[in-house]
Design a protein around this motif. Structure first.
Motif, short mmCIF file in Angstrom:
data_model
loop_
_atom_site.label_atom_id
_atom_site.label_comp_id
_atom_site.label_asym_id
_atom_site.label_seq_id
_atom_site.Cartn_x
_atom_site.Cartn_y
_atom_site.Cartn_z
N ALA A 193 11.65 -8.61 -10.83
CA ALA A 193 12.17 -9.28 -11.29
C ALA A 193 13.00 -8.95 -10.20
N SER A 194 13.45 -7.30 -10.21
CA SER A 194 15.17 -6.66 -9.14
C SER A 194 14.53 -6.45 -8.25
N MET A 195 13.66 -6.69 -7.60
CA MET A 195 13.32 -6.18 -6.51
C MET A 195 14.01 -7.64 -5.53
N GLY A 196 13.39 -7.11 -4.51
CA GLY A 196 14.31 -8.32 -3.22
C GLY A 196 12.16 -7.44 -2.53
N PRO A 197 12.24 -8.86 -1.44
CA PRO A 197 11.35 -8.02 -0.40
C PRO A 197 11.55 -7.28 -0.07
N ASP A 198 12.19 -6.32 0.17
CA ASP A 198 11.68 -5.00 0.70
C ASP A 198 11.68 -3.50 -0.51
N GLU A 199 12.33 -4.52 -1.36
CA GLU A 199 11.82 -3.25 -2.78
C GLU A 199 10.22 -3.36 -3.12
N PHE A 200 10.14 -4.98 -3.04
CA PHE A 200 8.35 -5.09 -3.23
C PHE A 200 7.37 -4.16 -2.25
N GLY A 201 8.18 -4.30 -1.25
CA GLY A 201 6.71 -3.47 -0.19
C GLY A 201 7.15 -2.60 -0.53
N ALA A 202 8.20 -1.90 -0.86
CA ALA A 202 7.89 -0.31 -1.07
C ALA A 202 6.94 -0.12 -2.25
N LEU A 203 7.49 -0.70 -3.17
CA LEU A 203 6.38 -0.70 -4.04
C LEU A 203 5.04 -0.38 -4.27
N LEU A 204 4.62 -1.62 -3.21
CA LEU A 204 3.03 -1.36 -2.26
C LEU A 204 2.94 -0.46 -2.08
N GLU A 205 3.74 -0.38 -1.14
CA GLU A 205 2.99 1.42 0.06
C GLU A 205 3.96 2.36 -1.16
N GLY A 206 4.10 2.31 -1.87
CA GLY A 206 4.16 3.68 -2.98
C GLY A 206 2.96 3.60 -3.53
N ALA A 207 2.45 3.08 -4.41
CA ALA A 207 0.56 2.19 -4.71
C ALA A 207 -0.20 3.20 -3.90
N CYS A 208 0.25 2.79 -2.57
CA CYS A 208 -1.31 3.42 -1.56
C CYS A 208 -0.44 4.60 -1.49
N THR A 209 0.69 4.89 -1.41
CA THR A 209 0.57 6.54 -1.46
C THR A 209 0.13 7.53 -2.57
N LEU A 210 -0.16 6.71 -3.11
CA LEU A 210 -0.22 7.25 -4.50
C LEU A 210 -1.64 7.43 -4.45
N ILE A 211 -2.66 6.44 -3.95
CA ILE A 211 -4.18 6.08 -3.64
C ILE A 211 -4.40 7.79 -2.62
N TYR A 212 -3.29 7.40 -2.04
CA TYR A 212 -3.55 8.68 -0.99
C TYR A 212 -3.43 9.83 -1.15
N MET A 213 -2.59 10.00 -2.41
CA MET A 213 -1.97 11.84 -2.91
C MET A 213 -3.42 12.37 -3.51
N MET A 227 -6.65 10.94 -3.58
CA MET A 227 -7.90 11.61 -3.09
C MET A 227 -7.23 12.40 -1.82
N ASN A 228 -6.61 12.53 -1.65
CA ASN A 228 -6.20 13.68 -1.19
C ASN A 228 -6.67 14.61 -1.52
N TRP A 229 -5.89 15.01 -2.98
CA TRP A 229 -6.31 16.15 -4.05
C TRP A 229 -7.62 16.43 -4.61
N LEU A 230 -8.34 15.08 -4.73
CA LEU A 230 -9.92 15.15 -4.55
C LEU A 230 -10.32 15.32 -3.54
N SER A 231 -9.85 15.37 -2.86
CA SER A 231 -11.16 15.58 -1.22
C SER A 231 -10.95 16.89 -1.24
N ARG A 232 -9.88 17.42 -1.99
CA ARG A 232 -9.78 19.48 -1.42
C ARG A 232 -10.95 19.95 -2.95
N ALA A 233 -10.66 18.83 -4.02
CA ALA A 233 -11.09 19.67 -5.05
C ALA A 233 -12.67 20.00 -5.05
N CYS A 234 -12.78 18.46 -4.55
CA CYS A 234 -14.33 18.54 -3.93
C CYS A 234 -15.19 19.23 -3.06
#
Length: 179
Positions: free
Chosen positions: A49-69, A71-78
């Motif tokens: 509710a406190s976010m506009g479209p840009d901030e909500f988009g940044a939250l989505l991008e942040g979730a994808c960045t977490l997934i990337y980070m 998976m990157n860590w898991l890739s090195r561990a594997c």
């Protein structure tokens, strides 16, 4: 040759807000609150509710960045154990998704698996997903759940350390701030 989905072209988004949402969900799970958690829902609703479209988009991008980070860590561990992250991690997470039909409707599982595979291949999950148009409402809960499942997986393989995945990201963010 560089890919248009190379992480260097992807905005990181609001990783801190995404981490707060995922960490809150993990704490609820570890506390045995596996159903709809009203406190978590209120927090997410308040953030949204406190976010506009840009901030909500940044939250989505942040979730994808977490997934990337993660998976990157898991890739090195594997790799340290002679395993391939896509072969070792993705089937386990997809099987878990299939056991959660209220969160992961069958039609979103390929997209969530694609995010994991993109990240495991060194590509930006957000840029990979952007090829197929804007995010849909039906993908919001599965995106949060995918990042949560991945963080929980990291915690589990690190000796059931319930805070390891969160520390992994906060440490990386701290190092980035220092640079």
């Amino acid at each position: 040759m560089s890919s248009p989905c190379d992480p260097q072209y992807a905005p990181a988004g609001d990783v801190s807000a995404a981490l707060m949402v995922i960490d809150s969900r993990l704490k609820a799970i570890y506390d045995g609150r596996t159903g709809t958690d009203p406190e978590h829902r209120r927090m997410v609703d308040h953030i949204a509710a406190s976010m506009g479209p840009d901030e909500f988009g940044a939250l989505l991008e942040g979730a994808c960045t977490l997934i990337y980070m993660y998976m990157n860590w898991l890739s090195r561990a594997c790799e340290d154990h002679g395993k391939d992250v896509i072969e070792y991690v993705v089937p386990t997470l997809v099987a878990t998704m299939r056991m959660m039909p209220k969160t992961f409707r069958p039609e979103v599982i390929p997209t969530m698996a694609g995010l994991l595979i993109a990240a495991g291949s060194g590509l930006s999950p957000n840029l990979w997903r952007a090829q197929y148009g804007p995010w849909t409402d039906a993908e919001m809960n599965p995106l949060e759940a995918t990042a949560t499942l991945l963080a929980e997986y990291v915690n589990r393989i690190c000796g059931d350390d319930h805070d390891f995945a969160t520390r992994l990201i906060t440490d990386a963010l701290s190092r980035a701030d220092e640079d």
